[in-house]
Design an enzyme around this catalytic site. Structure first.
Site, PDB file in Angstrom:
ATOM      1  N   SER A 144      27.110  57.116  -0.320  1.00 39.29           N
ATOM      2  CA  SER A 144      26.810  55.742  -0.732  1.00 39.29           C
ATOM      3  C   SER A 144      27.864  54.761  -0.239  1.00 39.29           C
ATOM      4  O   SER A 144      27.675  53.548  -0.336  1.00 39.29           O
ATOM      5  CB  SER A 144      26.731  55.662  -2.261  1.00 39.29           C
ATOM      6  OG  SER A 144      27.975  56.027  -2.843  1.00 39.29           O
ATOM      7  N   HIS A 165      20.385  57.460   2.357  1.00 43.71           N
ATOM      8  CA  HIS A 165      20.963  57.159   1.047  1.00 43.71           C
ATOM      9  C   HIS A 165      19.841  56.972   0.030  1.00 43.71           C
ATOM     10  O   HIS A 165      19.144  55.949   0.022  1.00 43.71           O
ATOM     11  CB  HIS A 165      21.843  55.905   1.109  1.00 43.71           C
ATOM     12  CG  HIS A 165      22.472  55.570  -0.204  1.00 43.71           C
ATOM     13  ND1 HIS A 165      22.666  54.276  -0.641  1.00 43.71           N
ATOM     14  CD2 HIS A 165      22.936  56.371  -1.198  1.00 43.71           C
ATOM     15  CE1 HIS A 165      23.227  54.301  -1.838  1.00 43.71           C
ATOM     16  NE2 HIS A 165      23.397  55.568  -2.193  1.00 43.71           N
ATOM     17  N   GLU A 177      17.762  54.071   1.893  1.00 42.17           N
ATOM     18  CA  GLU A 177      18.442  53.375   2.982  1.00 42.17           C
ATOM     19  C   GLU A 177      18.619  54.356   4.135  1.00 42.17           C
ATOM     20  O   GLU A 177      19.224  55.413   3.982  1.00 42.17           O
ATOM     21  CB  GLU A 177      19.802  52.850   2.526  1.00 42.17           C
ATOM     22  CG  GLU A 177      19.699  51.717   1.520  1.00 42.17           C
ATOM     23  CD  GLU A 177      21.052  51.199   1.078  1.00 42.17           C
ATOM     24  OE1 GLU A 177      21.196  49.972   0.937  1.00 42.17           O
ATOM     25  OE2 GLU A 177      21.971  52.023   0.856  1.00 42.17           O
ATOM     26  N   ASN A 215      24.649  48.708  -2.030  1.00 44.17           N
ATOM     27  CA  ASN A 215      25.995  48.752  -2.607  1.00 44.17           C
ATOM     28  C   ASN A 215      26.897  47.655  -2.081  1.00 44.17           C
ATOM     29  O   ASN A 215      27.819  47.220  -2.779  1.00 44.17           O
ATOM     30  CB  ASN A 215      26.632  50.124  -2.378  1.00 44.17           C
ATOM     31  CG  ASN A 215      26.127  51.159  -3.368  1.00 44.17           C
ATOM     32  OD1 ASN A 215      25.576  50.809  -4.409  1.00 44.17           O
ATOM     33  ND2 ASN A 215      26.282  52.423  -3.049  1.00 44.17           N
TER      34      ASN A 215
END
Length: 313
Positions: A144, A165, A177, A215
């Site tokens: 991540s 991800h 992702e 993130n």
């Protein structure tokens, strides 16, 4: 003119390897994320081998997958319990386990790593697997926060390495992702996109930048919420209420940070701060540091690390 309409130009490298049809998947790491990835892959007809350090861990992981499937069936097959049980058994038949990652990858089309967020451990793992996996096998990390290119640097298949991800809980969260580096071939990237779609997920294309998309936006938001409280500009409770009622978020930033794990949040921001020490978005929070130091990590324990001693050459 729609200035924000997607104009995709990835600039990935070319590759002699054709698009891989992914049938056999190896998932390294039987923690919460690895178990979830294995479940959705097996549920969509893929042959999955789940790898971890010992059989006791793997038995516990498979039992957790079975429990998760039962919850799915309870809703999906409420009026057809026999069909639900058949579905569970069919999915579980698609899952095998092993403690020998090097042996397993020899028959894999895709290897997904979901282990501890430690660059050296990930590099050591992939370096070993790279020597055993067939030329067509694609490697992917579920990291991540760590750069995919740094993880891939330990292998000789830079064009067949990318990021996948997933989000927790994997069976419920629709987003994946898909990350490509400058060395990832277009064929590899397309294979990862297509694989994500076969899982019933919605993939988004990401560059190999800190935090990718979610993130990169989320963690600075959490940190700025903490700093806002540190400056005395709002209580934790009021900040959470404000973002839920004013922005329509299902959780406030403090509630979400507790769910993610304060240690995980600190780990991510520490890594980014080292990469870009002058970026104010990545500035440290004394309050966060203090809570983590005191062992106050939030509501959930961090994902159990995969601490396998890798085989020696």
């Amino acid at each position: 003119m729609a200035f924000f309409t997607h104009q995709v130009c990835r600039g990935f490298s070319s590759s002699a390897v054709r698009n891989v049809v992914i049938k056999h998947v190896t998932v390294i790491g039987g923690g919460q994320m690895g178990a979830g990835i294995a479940q959705v892959a097996a549920s969509t007809g893929h042959s999955v081998t789940l790898v971890d350090t010992n059989d006791d861990i793997l038995k516990k992981t498979v039992k957790g997958i079975e429990g998760s499937l039962k919850r799915v069936v309870k809703k999906k097959y409420a009026d057809k319990p026999e069909a639900g049980e058949e579905f569970i058994q069919k999915v579980l038949k698609n899952v095998s386990t092993s403690t020998d990652a090097v042996s397993v990858v020899q028959g894999s089309d895709l290897v997904i790593e979901a282990i501890v967020e430690n660059l050296k451990i990930k590099q050591d793992l992939f370096s070993q697997l790279d020597k055993a996996a067939p030329a067509h096998t694609i490697f992917a990390s579920n990291t991540s926060s760590l750069p995919i290119s740094d993880i891939a640097s330990s292998t000789n298949r830079l064009d067949r390495f990318g990021g996948l991800h997933f989000f927790n809980p994997v069976p419920m969260m629709k987003l994946v992702e898909v990350i490509g580096t400058s060395a990832t071939s277009q064929e590899t990237f397309d294979s990862l996109l297509n694989f994500s779609k076969t899982l019933g997920k919605t993939p988004v294309s990401c560059k190999d930048t800190p935090g990718f998309i979610v993130n990169r936006l989320l963690v600075p938001y959490l940190l700025e919420s903490i700093r806002l409280h540190e400056r005395g500009h709002g209580s934790k409770e009021d900040i959470d209420i404000a973002m839920k009622l004013g922005a329509g978020y299902p959780m406030g930033p403090f509630e979400l940070a507790d769910y993610v794990g304060l240690d995980t949040t600190k780990f991510i921001i520490d890594g980014w701060s080292q990469m870009e020490p002058n970026n104010p978005l990545f500035a440290q929070s004394p309050m966060l540091n203090k809570l983590v130091e005191e062992g106050k990590l939030g509501r959930l324990l961090s994902v159990r690390p995969f601490l396998e001693e890798l085989p020696q050459e």
